[in-house]
Motif scaffolding. Structure first.
Motif, short mmCIF file in Angstrom:
data_model
loop_
_atom_site.label_atom_id
_atom_site.label_comp_id
_atom_site.label_asym_id
_atom_site.label_seq_id
_atom_site.Cartn_x
_atom_site.Cartn_y
_atom_site.Cartn_z
N UNK A 58 19.57 -17.30 -10.40
CA UNK A 58 19.70 -18.09 -9.18
C UNK A 58 18.58 -19.13 -9.08
N UNK A 59 17.37 -18.75 -9.42
CA UNK A 59 16.26 -19.69 -9.36
C UNK A 59 16.50 -20.87 -10.30
N UNK A 60 16.97 -20.56 -11.50
CA UNK A 60 17.25 -21.64 -12.47
C UNK A 60 18.24 -22.65 -11.88
N UNK A 61 19.37 -22.14 -11.37
CA UNK A 61 20.41 -23.04 -10.87
C UNK A 61 20.00 -23.75 -9.59
N UNK A 62 19.24 -23.09 -8.74
CA UNK A 62 18.78 -23.75 -7.52
C UNK A 62 17.84 -24.92 -7.86
N UNK A 63 16.96 -24.71 -8.84
CA UNK A 63 16.06 -25.79 -9.24
C UNK A 63 16.83 -26.92 -9.91
N UNK A 64 17.82 -26.57 -10.72
CA UNK A 64 18.64 -27.61 -11.35
C UNK A 64 19.35 -28.44 -10.28
N UNK A 65 19.85 -27.77 -9.24
CA UNK A 65 20.53 -28.48 -8.16
C UNK A 65 19.56 -29.38 -7.42
N UNK A 66 18.38 -28.88 -7.10
CA UNK A 66 17.37 -29.67 -6.41
C UNK A 66 17.00 -30.90 -7.24
N UNK A 67 16.88 -30.73 -8.54
CA UNK A 67 16.50 -31.83 -9.43
C UNK A 67 17.66 -32.78 -9.71
N UNK A 68 18.88 -32.34 -9.41
CA UNK A 68 20.05 -33.19 -9.64
C UNK A 68 20.34 -33.43 -11.11
N UNK A 69 20.14 -32.41 -11.94
CA UNK A 69 20.36 -32.56 -13.38
C UNK A 69 21.84 -32.69 -13.71
N UNK A 70 22.10 -32.98 -14.94
CA UNK A 70 23.47 -33.18 -15.44
C UNK A 70 24.39 -32.01 -15.12
N UNK A 71 23.87 -30.78 -15.23
CA UNK A 71 24.71 -29.59 -15.06
C UNK A 71 24.66 -29.02 -13.64
N UNK A 72 23.92 -29.65 -12.76
CA UNK A 72 23.77 -29.10 -11.42
C UNK A 72 25.07 -29.11 -10.62
N UNK A 73 26.02 -29.91 -11.00
CA UNK A 73 27.27 -30.00 -10.27
C UNK A 73 28.29 -28.94 -10.61
N UNK A 74 27.95 -28.02 -11.51
CA UNK A 74 28.89 -26.95 -11.84
C UNK A 74 29.14 -26.10 -10.61
N UNK A 75 30.32 -25.49 -10.54
CA UNK A 75 30.58 -24.62 -9.39
C UNK A 75 29.97 -23.24 -9.61
N UNK A 76 30.05 -22.40 -8.61
CA UNK A 76 29.39 -21.09 -8.65
C UNK A 76 29.90 -20.22 -9.78
N UNK A 77 31.19 -20.32 -10.11
CA UNK A 77 31.73 -19.52 -11.22
C UNK A 77 31.18 -19.99 -12.56
N UNK A 78 31.12 -21.30 -12.73
CA UNK A 78 30.61 -21.86 -13.98
C UNK A 78 29.13 -21.54 -14.17
N UNK A 79 28.43 -21.33 -13.08
CA UNK A 79 27.02 -20.96 -13.15
C UNK A 79 26.84 -19.46 -13.35
#
Length: 137
Positions: A58-79
Motif C-alpha cells: 500500500x505504501x508503494x502504490x500510495x507514493x506512486x499515486x502521490x508522485x503521479x508516476x506512469x503506473x499510478x493510474x492503475x486500478x485497485x485490482x491491477x495494483x
C-alpha cells in the motif's frame, strides 16, 4: 517463401534434442543446483506477516499515486490491493496530498509510510475481500 525442406527441419529438431539431452534437461540427470553441504540445513524463509506485506504494497502504490508516476493510474485490482488495503491507500494519498501542500513532497512521502504502517498494523494486513469492489463514496 515456402516451407523449409524436411532435411532442414529434421536437422534442427535433432540438434535441439541433442542439446537438451547433453544439458540433462530431458534426462533429469543433471541437478539445477549443487546439493547443500552436509550439516548446512538452513530453515526455509518464513512468509512475511500480513501487516508487513500490506505496508509494503500500500505504501508503494500510495507514493506512486502521490508522485503521479506512469503506473499510478492503475486500478485497485491491477495494483493487487484488497478492499481494505484500497481504503487505506485512498486515505494515505489524501493525507499525503494535504501534507505535501503544507510541508513539501519529502514530508508527504514520510507521512504515507507512517500512516500506512499504522493502519495496516491496526487491521492485521487489511486483507478483506476483493470481490465486488465498489469505488469509495
Amino acid at each position: 517463401m515456402g516451407t523449409p525442406p524436411r532435411s532442414t527441419v529434421r536437422y534442427a529438431a535433432t540438434t535441439l534434442l541433442a542439446a537438451l539431452t547433453v544439458t540433462g534437461t530431458l534426462t533429469g540427470c543433471s541437478p539445477s543446483a549443487p546439493p547443500p553441504a552436509a550439516g548446512s540445513h538452513s530453515p526455509a524463509p518464513s512468509p512475511s506477516p500480513p501487516a508487513q506485506i500490506c505496508t509494503s504494497l500500500v505504501s508503494y502504490w500510495a507514493k506512486e499515486t502521490l508522485l503521479g508516476t506512469k503506473w499510478s493510474g492503475l486500478d485497485w485490482e491491477q495494483k493487487g490491493l484488497s478492499n481494505d488495503q484500497y481504503a487505506i491507500h485512498e486515505d494515505a494519498v489524501a493525507a499525503g496530498r494535504a501534507e505535501e501542500r503544507t510541508a513539501g513532497r519529502d514530508k508527504a512521502l514520510e507521512l504515507i509510510d507512517r500512516f500506512v504502517a499504522e493502519r495496516c498494523a491496526e487491521q492485521d494486513g487489511a486483507t478483506g475481500s476483493s470481490e465486488a469492489r465498489q469505488p469509495p463514496t
